[in-house]
Design an enzyme around this catalytic site. Sequence first.
Site, PDB file in Angstrom:
ATOM      1  N   HIS A  31       3.546 -17.450 -61.906  1.00  0.00           N
ATOM      2  CA  HIS A  31       2.138 -17.450 -62.314  1.00  0.00           C
ATOM      3  C   HIS A  31       1.571 -18.827 -62.024  1.00  0.00           C
ATOM      4  O   HIS A  31       2.319 -19.750 -61.705  1.00  0.00           O
ATOM      5  CB  HIS A  31       1.983 -17.115 -63.795  1.00  0.00           C
ATOM      6  CG  HIS A  31       2.571 -18.146 -64.710  1.00  0.00           C
ATOM      7  ND1 HIS A  31       3.930 -18.249 -64.915  1.00  0.00           N
ATOM      8  CD2 HIS A  31       2.004 -19.135 -65.441  1.00  0.00           C
ATOM      9  CE1 HIS A  31       4.166 -19.253 -65.755  1.00  0.00           C
ATOM     10  NE2 HIS A  31       3.021 -19.814 -66.078  1.00  0.00           N
ATOM     11  N   ALA A  32       0.274 -18.958 -62.156  1.00  0.00           N
ATOM     12  CA  ALA A  32      -0.371 -20.264 -61.972  1.00  0.00           C
ATOM     13  C   ALA A  32      -1.677 -20.240 -62.735  1.00  0.00           C
ATOM     14  O   ALA A  32      -2.089 -19.193 -63.245  1.00  0.00           O
ATOM     15  CB  ALA A  32      -0.628 -20.550 -60.491  1.00  0.00           C
TER      16      ALA A  32
END
Lengths: 482, 145
Positions: B65-66
């Site tokens: 994720h980011a």
Amino acid sequence: MTNVANFEEHSHTPEKKPSVRAKIQAVGGFLTNMVLPNIGAFIAWGILTALFIPTGWIPNEQLGEIVGPAITYLLPLLLAYTGGRMVAGQRGAVMGAIGAIGLIVGSDIPMFLGAMIIGPLGGYVIKKFDQLIENRIPAGFEMIVNNFSIGILGFGLMIVSFLFIGPVIENVNDAMTSAIQALVQTGFLPLLSLVNEPAKVLFLNNVIDQGIYYPLGMQDTLEAGKSIFFTVASNPGPGLGLLLAFTLFGTKIARRTAPGAIVIHFLGGIHELYFPYVLMKPLTIIGMIAGGMSGIAVFSFFDAGLVAGPSPGSIFAYLALTPRGNFLGIISGVLVAAAVTFAVTSIILKLDKNTDDEADLTSSIAKSQSMKAEGKQLMNFAADTATTQEISKISFACDAGAGSSALGATTFRKKLQKKGISDIEVKHYRIEDVPESSDIIVVHKNLSDRARMAHGDKKIITIESYLNDPSLDELLDQLSKD
Amino acid sequence: MLADLLKGNIYFTDELPTWEESIKVAAAPLLSKRFITEDYVQDMIKNVQINGSYIVIAPGIAMPHAQNQGGVLKTGISFLKVENSVTYPEDKEVNILFVLAAEDSNGHLELISDLSSLLIDEDVMEQLKHANAEEEVISLINSLE
């Protein structure tokens, strides 16, 4: 007899002492963290002002228009925003800025100290509100509740601060004016510094100079061709001494920024540049007063004065307005003031630094502990928490503040619930947004340097896995025992 | 909520050459359904390049994720199981990926909460590691609720 009684009273409450001291240190650190990130804005404003105001080096009416709004709005808003952010993250920042605009519009001087109070206060209000409604918002309504809570509370805060500040400023102004008049009556001018220096740092410098001292000075000038009143509050010496002391003995970041501030203050004559440094470490006002007093004493001794009000109060303006035969007095006054402030401020900073070093030491010990192998880290941590105060907020942090930290916080919250612990707040944040109110910050070891840079004063637990980590199990055990 | 969002986003594969490739393949369903853009895939890879394998949240399990910098159009999640594990930086072996796309930091907490229940249940996780069809994964998740 009373002494004995006092002594006994103290000795009965020995455990309270360190916590008060720790609190004062915490407040000091808080002020520093609120001011330092914004020094760049002060410098930008200082350069602008030194250059473009009508008495500046290259007056420019058009560009000079930025000066007023920047100091009235930009700088206080930045301080309030930063202050709010430290208490309650991004939401606190927004509340702080909303509250500050009320103060700013409600007063006619730049509201720096006020902004440094209302900013954290705004953050505190929204934090309390968020805690109150946590877990009670129906799914899907988070956004609307979050926005309207800031909207409505902010609206209230804005009005209250607007209505509150006007009368306060008026009273401070009146009190200051009568204090100065009384001190002038005594004929012992060095006492004026007792009022001048605090008033300047509260950004009343133009009020006292142009409102009180310059009129007095002009009367003198008509009779004697010069006046000492032009120098009592505009001496650039004490500010120079203060900034030099910060350059040599301040905290790391203060050391790097102070030299630039010296140029703009001493050569450019923009005294506002040193105010944030005093606001960071309020005790240094003693150095400013001592320096100011010595300066006035030397001016009096030489019977020196200036022919007009130096504006801006730079060393060049001073020399340009010094009448023939007064150069020795004026230059000595400035230099003595700088030397005295430098000496006193250095002592204050050094004493302060010793305690800072202690804090550094403890944090570096914690750091070295956390770097040890996991198994050992556990034992150290257990011993550590046994002595720490109550824990009410644990913040999980990661790069984005949305994924791993949220997963970690949620999982840990569930584990706490299973143990029947409900009075500990567990939340997730982006590392840089972790609020000051956190007792413990949990972060992955790969991100620990960044966390230490942003929150070096906090207890940081480094983990290998946000989900399931021996350090977290240990923390859980510790918390369920308390 | 987790089961609903995962439907149609569950894939299985035998082998992938690199960890970068595993993130790309795992994110492909979200990309094709326009939940995320190509930028978000790059952001997730960059996150690991910069911050290391902290997205490996439990042994064998990664949650790429980011931060949403515009690349997330809609909150979603996808699942990929790789039979022969992929090696992430710091020599971490991964064979299950949950790609998380969150619009903001608070709107998806129910999803996170479900995911957390799933991941801390060791029995269910053990079964998940042997699952090889979408229905199996979904019914395992539903068994928790």
